[in-house]
Design a protein around this motif. Sequence first.
Motif, PDB file in Angstrom:
ATOM      1  N   GLU A  33       0.956  -0.988   0.040  1.00 14.15           N
ATOM      2  CA  GLU A  33      -0.310  -0.499  -0.368  1.00 14.15           C
ATOM      3  C   GLU A  33       0.840   1.074  -0.126  1.00 14.15           C
ATOM      4  O   GLU A  33       1.766   1.491   0.729  1.00 14.15           O
ATOM      5  N   PHE A  34       0.480   2.045  -0.986  1.00 13.50           N
ATOM      6  CA  PHE A  34       1.146   3.410  -1.158  1.00 13.50           C
ATOM      7  C   PHE A  34       0.692   4.965  -0.840  1.00 13.50           C
ATOM      8  O   PHE A  34      -1.193   4.945  -1.223  1.00 13.50           O
ATOM      9  N   GLU A  35       0.610   5.550  -0.322  1.00 11.94           N
ATOM     10  CA  GLU A  35       0.247   6.662  -0.178  1.00 11.94           C
ATOM     11  C   GLU A  35       1.059   8.352  -0.191  1.00 11.94           C
ATOM     12  O   GLU A  35       1.952   8.185   0.538  1.00 11.94           O
ATOM     13  N   ASN A  36       0.670   8.816  -1.076  1.00 17.26           N
ATOM     14  CA  ASN A  36       1.628   9.956  -1.284  1.00 17.26           C
ATOM     15  C   ASN A  36       3.108   9.482  -1.808  1.00 17.26           C
ATOM     16  O   ASN A  36       4.257  10.119  -1.909  1.00 17.26           O
ATOM     17  N   ASN A  37       3.031   8.233  -2.388  1.00 13.66           N
ATOM     18  CA  ASN A  37       4.082   8.251  -3.699  1.00 13.66           C
ATOM     19  C   ASN A  37       5.437   7.204  -2.674  1.00 13.66           C
ATOM     20  O   ASN A  37       6.274   7.577  -2.695  1.00 13.66           O
ATOM     21  N   ARG A  38       4.965   7.011  -1.511  1.00 17.26           N
ATOM     22  CA  ARG A  38       5.726   6.388  -0.091  1.00 17.26           C
ATOM     23  C   ARG A  38       5.133   5.316   0.095  1.00 17.26           C
ATOM     24  O   ARG A  38       3.534   4.845   0.640  1.00 17.26           O
ATOM     25  N   LYS A  40       3.377   2.603   2.205  1.00 17.32           N
ATOM     26  CA  LYS A  40       2.759   2.661   3.561  1.00 17.32           C
ATOM     27  C   LYS A  40       2.617   1.669   4.662  1.00 17.32           C
ATOM     28  O   LYS A  40       2.721   1.648   5.691  1.00 17.32           O
TER      29      LYS A  40
END
Length: 90
Positions: A33-38, A40
């Motif tokens: 899972e990614f969030e804001n290209n980071r 997560k």
Amino acid sequence: MSDSTVDQILKLASQRADAAEVYYLSSQDTPIEFENNRLKSLQTKALQGVALRLIYKGKIGFASSTDLTRIDDLVDAAIQTAEIGDPRRI
């Protein structure tokens, strides 16, 4: 689970029943899972289980388990269901 575990289940079931077959399932899932290209989250989930179908005194029995250390209980459960199961059809 190794082939020897499947062999052990078949051997034990064959000693007590007329016929037996073992089904084995193993899966592994890794959701990322990614969030804001980071990154997560990253988790790996593994699942394994075994099912036993047998013929005992002319009737069909079935049991399944995810606890692969209790093969005696698996065979006992399949035999118990065979005692009230449907007769085998040829």
